[in-house]
Write a protein that holds these residues in place. Sequence first.
Motif, short mmCIF file in Angstrom:
data_model
loop_
_atom_site.label_atom_id
_atom_site.label_comp_id
_atom_site.label_asym_id
_atom_site.label_seq_id
_atom_site.Cartn_x
_atom_site.Cartn_y
_atom_site.Cartn_z
N CYS A 1 -12.82 -12.75 4.67
CA CYS A 1 -13.09 -13.91 3.81
C CYS A 1 -12.12 -15.04 4.13
CB CYS A 1 -12.99 -13.52 2.34
SG CYS A 1 -14.31 -12.44 1.80
N VAL B 1 -11.81 -6.73 4.16
CA VAL B 1 -12.77 -7.68 3.58
C VAL B 1 -12.07 -8.98 3.21
CG1 VAL B 1 -14.29 -8.07 1.60
CG2 VAL B 1 -14.38 -5.89 2.81
N SER B 2 -10.89 -8.90 2.63
CA SER B 2 -10.14 -10.10 2.27
C SER B 2 -9.75 -10.90 3.50
CB SER B 2 -8.87 -9.73 1.49
OG SER B 2 -9.21 -9.08 0.31
N ILE C 1 -9.83 -1.05 3.03
CA ILE C 1 -11.15 -1.69 3.10
C ILE C 1 -11.11 -3.04 2.40
CG2 ILE C 1 -13.57 -1.48 2.39
CD1 ILE C 1 -13.22 1.58 2.74
N TYR C 2 -10.47 -3.09 1.24
CA TYR C 2 -10.31 -4.36 0.53
C TYR C 2 -9.52 -5.36 1.38
CZ TYR C 2 -11.86 -2.09 -3.79
OH TYR C 2 -12.58 -1.43 -4.75
N PHE C 3 -8.52 -4.87 2.07
CA PHE C 3 -7.72 -5.74 2.92
C PHE C 3 -8.55 -6.33 4.04
CE2 PHE C 3 -5.06 -6.11 6.77
CZ PHE C 3 -4.36 -7.24 6.39
N HIS D 1 -8.49 6.29 -5.36
CA HIS D 1 -8.75 4.87 -5.13
C HIS D 1 -7.91 4.29 -4.00
CE1 HIS D 1 -11.26 4.81 -8.58
NE2 HIS D 1 -10.27 4.93 -9.48
N THR D 2 -6.88 4.97 -3.55
CA THR D 2 -5.98 4.38 -2.56
C THR D 2 -6.64 4.24 -1.20
OG1 THR D 2 -5.05 6.57 -2.13
CG2 THR D 2 -3.86 5.13 -3.65
N LEU E 1 -9.41 3.01 -0.68
CA LEU E 1 -10.17 1.76 -0.69
C LEU E 1 -9.32 0.54 -0.36
CD1 LEU E 1 -12.37 2.27 -3.87
CD2 LEU E 1 -13.12 2.33 -1.49
N LEU E 2 -8.00 0.65 -0.51
CA LEU E 2 -7.14 -0.51 -0.29
C LEU E 2 -7.26 -1.09 1.13
CD1 LEU E 2 -3.95 0.49 -2.30
CD2 LEU E 2 -5.66 -1.23 -2.89
N TRP F 1 0.83 -1.21 0.00
CA TRP F 1 0.00 0.00 0.00
C TRP F 1 0.86 1.26 0.00
CZ3 TRP F 1 -2.60 2.61 4.62
CH2 TRP F 1 -3.55 3.54 4.19
#
Length: 89
Positions: A45, A41-42, A37-39, A31-32, A34-35, A18
């Motif tokens: 999962c 969520v990942s 948040i993606y992390f 967009h940075t 959001l990284l 990041w």
Amino acid sequence: MKHIVKILTLVMAITALWVGLLQTSMIPRSHTWLLPIYFVVSLGCYGLLMVGVGLMNFPTCPQEALLLQKDIGEAKEYLKQKGVDISPS
């Protein structure tokens, strides 16, 4: 202890990625944010996947079940000798 090391290594790698993307401006600044948040969520999962795999591989112990039934029988006999009524109500 192995899982915490694995998770911390993953967190450090994602953080380095990041920061590297922020420094090189390969991804637009809009967009940075959001990284992380993606992390998260990942990571969620991954956690659900590990719980699912653990449930699928849950060990059964037929020998332990037999020993437990034997212990229950011994306990019932002991209680009968002491005069305790153990009949189901």
